[in-house]
Every structure is written in structure tokens, then in C-alpha cells.
Design an enzyme around this catalytic site. Structure first.
Site, PDB file in Angstrom:
ATOM      1  N   TYR A  52       0.725  -1.302  -0.019  1.00  0.00           N
ATOM      2  CA  TYR A  52       0.150  -0.086  -0.061  1.00  0.00           C
ATOM      3  C   TYR A  52       0.968   1.165  -0.151  1.00  0.00           C
ATOM      4  CZ  TYR A  52      -4.993  -0.963   0.411  1.00  0.00           C
ATOM      5  OH  TYR A  52      -6.310  -1.306   0.271  1.00  0.00           O
ATOM      6  N   GLU A  54      -0.619   4.874  -0.426  1.00  0.00           N
ATOM      7  CA  GLU A  54      -1.281   6.210  -0.538  1.00  0.00           C
ATOM      8  C   GLU A  54      -0.636   7.325  -0.637  1.00  0.00           C
ATOM      9  OE1 GLU A  54      -2.440   3.421   1.224  1.00  0.00           O
ATOM     10  OE2 GLU A  54      -4.661   3.536   1.346  1.00  0.00           O
ATOM     11  N   ASP A 199      -6.477  13.918 -25.113  1.00  0.00           N
ATOM     12  CA  ASP A 199      -6.412  12.512 -24.799  1.00  0.00           C
ATOM     13  C   ASP A 199      -5.524  11.717 -25.817  1.00  0.00           C
ATOM     14  OD1 ASP A 199      -6.922   9.923 -24.289  1.00  0.00           O
ATOM     15  OD2 ASP A 199      -9.011   9.970 -24.067  1.00  0.00           O
ATOM     16  N   THR A 226      -3.714   6.416 -21.853  1.00  0.00           N
ATOM     17  CA  THR A 226      -3.455   5.003 -21.468  1.00  0.00           C
ATOM     18  C   THR A 226      -1.868   4.528 -21.822  1.00  0.00           C
ATOM     19  OG1 THR A 226      -4.044   4.083 -23.560  1.00  0.00           O
ATOM     20  CG2 THR A 226      -5.931   4.320 -21.945  1.00  0.00           C
ATOM     21  N   LYS A 229      -1.395   1.181 -25.348  1.00  0.00           N
ATOM     22  CA  LYS A 229      -1.609   1.077 -26.604  1.00  0.00           C
ATOM     23  C   LYS A 229      -0.385   1.114 -27.364  1.00  0.00           C
ATOM     24  CE  LYS A 229      -6.450   2.613 -26.027  1.00  0.00           C
ATOM     25  NZ  LYS A 229      -6.976   3.249 -24.835  1.00  0.00           N
ATOM     26  N   ARG A 235      -1.408  -2.293 -19.004  1.00  0.00           N
ATOM     27  CA  ARG A 235      -2.728  -1.515 -18.914  1.00  0.00           C
ATOM     28  C   ARG A 235      -2.888  -0.289 -17.812  1.00  0.00           C
ATOM     29  NH1 ARG A 235      -6.779  -2.832 -21.464  1.00  0.00           N
ATOM     30  NH2 ARG A 235      -5.435  -4.405 -22.401  1.00  0.00           N
TER      31      ARG A 235
HETATM   32  N1  DSN Z   1     -11.349   0.595 -25.756  1.00  0.00           N
HETATM   33  C1  DSN Z   1     -10.396   1.468 -26.161  1.00  0.00           C
HETATM   34  C2  DSN Z   1     -10.126   1.300 -27.459  1.00  0.00           C
HETATM   35  O1  DSN Z   1     -10.262   0.119 -28.192  1.00  0.00           O
HETATM   36  O2  DSN Z   1      -9.972   2.216 -28.339  1.00  0.00           O
HETATM   37  C3  DSN Z   1     -11.009   2.804 -25.764  1.00  0.00           C
HETATM   38  O3  DSN Z   1     -11.269   3.014 -24.565  1.00  0.00           O
END
Ligand code: DSN
Length: 420
Positions: A52, A54, A199, A226, A229, A235
């Protein structure tokens, strides 16, 4: 592999081995997915899941933070270097959480955000009515002016911005294949006194690898993303602030204690490892190849007369109108391609006459197959096989032959374990 799970929990072991086989034996074209390195997986499955933490490095609520502080500080420093940010918060658990934290940090209830319409490529968390965030903030939208070129309707954006007085002008997308005019976004934001936020979830790796322009270079104030990707990390999510310490402080307070509890330090360690990989010179080659590969697939689809939303791609993804061009729905295309070992997703196209669960389009992209080592020639062949499979749906012999060729490609290009 997974020897302890095998001994202890056969059912989970079987599912994991099934996924190992699925990923190895098929081509992953979902443009938001990728393969992480062994090092990232080790960090993600590491001992830090026990802890933990925090708070933030040097300011924690629990003891025993000598190693978590090292890990989180490294993740922050590497993120800042990758994106040219002055501040980074690496604790958001995902992209949605990062966006929600960004809204709560910058807005009061009832304030307005101007973002891209989901039907034209935006994202659920940019204000789609099914999300709870729309009960708190007011979302208005912009769209493409020309679906055939992907040009955004900047005049209408300016008109709506002056009328609705948003506090945030939000760029970014999950299904838009062109590069945005960042200078225009910033000038509209400045005109109405809004913050410019992007974003970058889909194209974070392209930006980090220098294959796409960096919105911070055009004066964007904040970027959310994120990490899993094109950036090829675990993730998770992250928020970057270009310059303002005041905004960075608000974001930190909103992420914790405002919205989240203990950060997932194993995941933050994996982010740090992935950011280290993205700082390596080889990541630049990877990012550039993602786009070359997407352009190669674009050429094949265009030559075959398949309509592409926005007329093609500047990034890692393509949206094909398979309903209008080939008379096959998005759902049917997804199923047929899945049967030959190609994974992608059905997707609404702009102004789609069909329904979300069986739309007109498919969305696909090249981040994962580029990680696997495929280059332009192989990507062109994959595109040809996709079109052949869609034409040949119902012809079992033809689909079997296509599946064998996909398997041969997978065998020739195994998923790598290291990238640097
Ligand atoms: N699920 C993601 C995508 O495939 O673009 C976006 O949140």
C-alpha cells in the site's frame, strides 16, 4: 511458464495457456492492443502488488516506502522526458480514470467540455450520455466537416465554443485516423479562455517515438493517456501537465485522495519499465514502422475499392466501411476474420446507418503486428487476406487456406520477448 498457478489452480492455468496460444497463433489488429515485453510483464507480476502506498513519493500515508518511492519517481521522470511534460501523475488505473480525474481537477459541476462526438471517432469518456460523468458536467460536441477526408469542422467548433463557453476544449479519439490541427485547437481554446486538453491514449507511442506531433509543442496544457496501446506498456493510465504547477497539484489531489486509494505499485513499476523501453532509440524505429505498416494496409484497401473513413490514415488505425463496399456488416466481418485468425473489432463509422452492435465498419491497426516484426510487405499481404476472407465468407476451403497462411505468418513472426 506459470508453474505455480499450474500446481495450484488448474482452471486459471488452462485459461492462461489458452490465451498464450490465442495470442501466438493469431494476428492482433485491434488498434488499442499490443504485446508487452517480458520485463514489463515481470514488473507487473512483481512483489510490489503487496504494498500500500497512498500518497506520492516522499509523502506517503504508510511506512515501508523506500522502494515504492524509487519506482514511482522513475516512472514520473521517464514519463516527463518522453512527452516533454513538467509534471506527470502515473497513478490512474486506466484511461477512463485519467479522464475523470482530469475533469474533476479542472472543472466545477455544471461546467462545459467541448469534445469530439463518439460517432465521429471520439471516446465514451469524452461525454457520451451513457457515462455518469455527464450527470455532473455538460458536454458539447464537434464533428468532422468532411467524412471523406477527416477534416474537423473547426469553424463550427469555434462557433460552439463561443456560444457554450467550455472550460475545456478536448482533443483526442479512439477511432479517428488523421492527425489533428493542434494549433487550431489551442487558438480556439485561448479565444474562449478554455484549457486545451488532449487524450492521446491511442497515439501516445507515436508521439513518444517522434512519429506523430506532440500537442505540447503547440501549447496544449494537459494530456491524458493510457499506457498500454501504442506506448506498449502495461494496462493503465497517466496524466501529463505541460507547465502549470497549479494544475499539476490539482490533478495529484484529485487522483489521490479524490478518486483513488492505494496506487497499484506493481503496475507503476511496469509503466516505468515500459517508459524506459520507449526512451530507447529502437522505439523511434518501431513508432515510424507502425505508420508505414498502416499506410501499406491503406493502399491495399483503397486499391480494392473499399471505402475508408477519412479517406485513409495518418496514424496506426483504419476504419473501413465494409457494409457499403463489400455488403458485409461489421459484426459479420469481425466473425469471419476471427475464424481465420485475425482479431479486430466492429466499429460504427461516421453517420452510420446501422446499429452499434452490428455497425457498418471495422476498425483495425498495426501496433501489435509491428511489435511482432511485420513490415510493409507482410502488412499488405494481411490486408489482401482480409479482403479475400470477406469476399470468400461461406467458402470453407478458401477460409481454411487463408487461415493456414495467417498461421504461417504467425510462426514466422513469433511474439518477441524483448525490444531493446
Ligand atoms: N477500448 C479502447 C479502444 O479500443 O480504443 C478505448 O477505451
Amino acid at each position: 511458464m506459470y508453474e505455480h498457478i499450474k500446481e495450484q489452480d488448474e482452471k486459471i492455468y488452462d485459461a492462461l495457456m489458452g490465451e498464450e496460444g490465442r495470442e501466438a497463433e493469431g494476428l492482433e489488429l485491434i488498434p488499442s492492443e499490443n504485446y508487452v515485453s517480458r520485463a514489463v510483464r515481470e514488473a507487473n507480476g512483481s512483489i510490489l502488488t503487496n504494498k500500500y502506498s497512498e500518497g506520492y513519493p516522499g509523502k506517503r500515508y504508510y511506512g515501508g516506502q523506500q522502494f515504492t518511492d524509487v519506482v514511482e519517481s522513475l516512472a514520473i521522470e521517464r514519463a516527463k522526458e518522453l512527452f516533454g511534460a513538467k509534471f506527470a501523475n502515473v497513478q490512474p488505473l486506466g484511461g477512463a480514470n485519467a479522464n475523470i480525474a482530469m475533469y474533476f481537477a479542472l472543472l466545477e459541476p455544471g461546467d462545459t467540455v467541448l469534445g469530439m462526438d463518439l460517432s465521429h471517432g471520439g471516446h465514451l469518456t469524452h461525454g457520451h450520455p451513457v457515462t455518469y460523468i455527464t450527470k455532473i458536467f455538460n458536454f458539447v460536441r464537434y464533428k468532422m466537416k468532411d467524412v471523406e477526408t477527416g477534416e474537423i469542422d473547426y469553424d463550427d467548433m469555434m462557433r460552439v465554443a463561443r456560444e457554450q463557453k467550455p472550460k475545456i476544449i478536448l482533443a483526442g479519439f479512439s477511432a479517428y485516423p488523421r492527425e489533428l490541427d493542434y494549433a487550431k485547437f489551442v487558438s480556439i481554446a485561448r479565444d474562449v479562455g478554455a484549457l486545451a486538453v488532449m487524450d492521446i491514449a491511442h497515439i501516445a507511442g507515436l508521439i513518444a517515438g517522434g512519429a506523430a506531433r506532440n500537442p505540447f509543442d503547440y501549447g496544449f496544457d494537459i494530456m491524458t493517456t493510457t499506457t498500454h496501446k501504442t506506448l506498449r506498456g502495461p494496462r493503465g493510465g497517466m496524466i501529463l501537465v505541460r507547465e502549470s504547477e497549479d494544475i499539476a497539484k490539482k490533478i495529484d489531489k484529485t487522483v489521490f485522495p479524490g478518486l483513488q486509494g492505494g496506487p497499484h505499485m506493481n503496475n507503476i513499476a511496469a509503466k516505468a519499465v515500459a517508459f524506459g523501453e520507449a526512451l530507447h532509440p529502437s522505439f523511434k524505429t518501431y513508432a515510424a514502422q507502425i505508420i508505414k505498416n498502416a499506410k501499406s494496409m491503406e493502399r491495399v484497401f483503397k486499391d480494392a475499392g473499399v471505402r475508408l473513413v477519412a479517406g485513409g490514415t495518418d496514424n496506426h488505425l483504419l476504419l473501413a466501411d465494409v457494409w457499403q463496399s463489400l455488403g458485409v456488416s461489421g459484426q459479420e466481418a469481425e466473425t469471419v476474420l476471427d475464424s481465420v485468425g485475425i482479431t479486430l473489432n466492429k466499429n460504427m463509422i461516421a453517420d452510420d446507418p446501422r446499429k452499434p452492435m452490428d455497425p457498418s465498419g471495422i476498425r483495425f491497426g498495426t501496433p501489435a503486428i509491428t511489435t511482432r516484426g511485420l513490415r510493409e510487405a507482410e502488412c499488405a499481404r494481411v490486408a489482401e487476406l482480409m479482403i479475400a476472407a470477406l469476399h470468400g465468407r461461406g467458402d470453407e476451403a478458401k477460409l481454411t487456406a487463408i487461415k493456414s497462411e495467417i498461421q504461417a505468418l504467425c510462426n514466422k513472426f513469433p511474439i518477441p520477448e524483448t525490444f531493446i
